[in-house]
Design an enzyme around this catalytic site. Structure first.
Site, PDB file in Angstrom:
ATOM      1  N   PRO A   1     -44.404  -2.621-113.188  1.00  0.00           N
ATOM      2  CA  PRO A   1     -44.763  -2.612-111.764  1.00  0.00           C
ATOM      3  C   PRO A   1     -43.560  -2.437-110.856  1.00  0.00           C
ATOM      4  CG  PRO A   1     -46.003  -4.295-112.886  1.00  0.00           C
ATOM      5  CD  PRO A   1     -45.030  -3.744-113.892  1.00  0.00           C
ATOM      6  N   CYS A   2     -43.717  -1.517-109.898  1.00  0.00           N
ATOM      7  CA  CYS A   2     -42.564  -1.117-109.084  1.00  0.00           C
ATOM      8  C   CYS A   2     -42.691  -1.553-107.635  1.00  0.00           C
ATOM      9  CB  CYS A   2     -42.399   0.401-109.140  1.00  0.00           C
ATOM     10  SG  CYS A   2     -43.810   1.296-108.425  1.00  0.00           S
ATOM     11  N   GLN A   3     -43.811  -2.175-107.245  1.00  0.00           N
ATOM     12  CA  GLN A   3     -43.991  -2.482-105.830  1.00  0.00           C
ATOM     13  C   GLN A   3     -42.867  -3.361-105.284  1.00  0.00           C
ATOM     14  OE1 GLN A   3     -46.296  -2.550-108.140  1.00  0.00           O
ATOM     15  NE2 GLN A   3     -48.284  -1.877-107.381  1.00  0.00           N
TER      16      GLN A   3
ATOM     17  N   PHE B   1     -39.814  -3.183-105.941  1.00  0.00           N
ATOM     18  CA  PHE B   1     -38.539  -2.484-105.854  1.00  0.00           C
ATOM     19  C   PHE B   1     -38.613  -1.198-105.041  1.00  0.00           C
ATOM     20  CE2 PHE B   1     -39.062  -4.272-110.204  1.00  0.00           C
ATOM     21  CZ  PHE B   1     -38.364  -5.439-109.974  1.00  0.00           C
TER      22      PHE B   1
END
Length: 297
Positions: free
Chosen positions: A71-73, A75
């Site tokens: 999950p990248c939210q 960053f």
């Protein structure tokens, strides 16, 4: 035969490169129902172990490569950018479960994808923490920055790839395979696409008069990074002397998926899944070309 376990699988963008090189999936972990529905349609034999926080890692079959677009939210520029700092962001903390899985199953390799924003989050401290975490799991770690634009896509989509190997290895400079694609190469011609609502705000966004405006895409342009919003972001295509949103098929093509790969769920779910996916063109280059040169695959 290379065996892999896929985390945060989505609709199979990262898996696609491994599948094309003949690897075998021993299982995957995905919790979003619409993405699971899309993925299962194409990979009937793959078993979903569900929520990573509830998996007993000891019970998993052995595998050679751990993959995942974690999950990248936390960053990305579009997310809250909390990273690993306060312990309250469950999505950011998923990297800790990756660490536990690596420690328990000890696969020889891992390939993990994230957004470019992870490099400068918290002045680079988050990136350093994650890098050290993977090293402390027992791996030699290297990092690549790849852009789908260079692998036959008309989308400018930069992604950070963490590479882990139990043995020492040196990275090579990635090659530019095909950087000539333009939107015209994937555009749906003669369709009646959905148009933005006729409001003063939308008119101003088209005229580039606000702080955050529509990205306007012509036939000879490249699209910016697709996101999980309707139409895969605030993007408008100039088509037949008017503006319209990207179609689902255009987003599939921009991400390297076959036409109608995401069919069977709502358009909103399709756009979300495609904006969240790993680009298939980039994945194929990474596994079939790049990694076979630096690892014993």
């Amino acid at each position: 035969m290379i065996r892999y376990f896929s985390l945060f699988t989505g609709i199979g963008g990262l898996d696609s490169g491994l599948e094309k090189m003949g690897a075998t999936c021993v299982g995957y972990s995905e919790i979003k129902k619409s993405s699971i529905e899309i993925y299962k349609k194409h990979f009937l034999q793959h078993y979903n172990y569900g929520d990573i926080t509830k998996i007993n890692f000891i019970d998993l079959p052995d595998f050679d490569i751990l993959t995942g677009g974690f999950p990248c939210q936390s960053f990305s520029l579009a997310g809250l950018r909390r990273g690993l700092s306060d312990g309250k962001d469950k999505k950011g903390a998923m990297v800790l479960y990756i660490y536990k899985l690596l420690k328990e199953k000890k696969p020889k390799y891992f390939v993990l994808e994230n957004v470019k924003g992870i490099l400068n989050h918290d002045s680079g401290k988050t990136y350093i923490k994650i890098f050290k975490l993977f090293k402390n799991a027992g791996y030699n770690v290297r990092v690549l920055l790849l852009n789908s634009l260079y692998y036959g896509s008309a989308q400018n989509r930069e992604r950070v790839i963490f590479l882990g190997n139990k043995d020492k290895f040196e990275v090579l400079r990635p090659k530019i395979v095909d950087d000539k694609k333009r939107f015209l190469d994937i555009m749906e011609i003669g369709i009646k696409g959905k148009k933005p609502k006729d409001t003063e705000r939308n008119k101003n966004k088209i005229e580039q008069l606000l702080q955050f405006n529509f990205e306007l895409i012509g036939k000879y342009d490249r699209a910016g990074t697709l996101t999980t919003q309707y139409g895969c972001g605030e993007k408008l295509v100039w088509d037949n002397k008017d503006f319209r949103y990207l179609t689902v098929r255009e987003c599939e093509r921009l991400q390297g998926f076959p036409d109608d790969w995401t069919s069977g769920v709502s358009d909103n779910a399709r756009y979300w899944a495609l904006g969240n996916a790993v680009n298939c063109n980039m994945s194929e280059y990474l596994f079939k070309d790049y990694l076979t040169k630096i690892w014993d695959l």
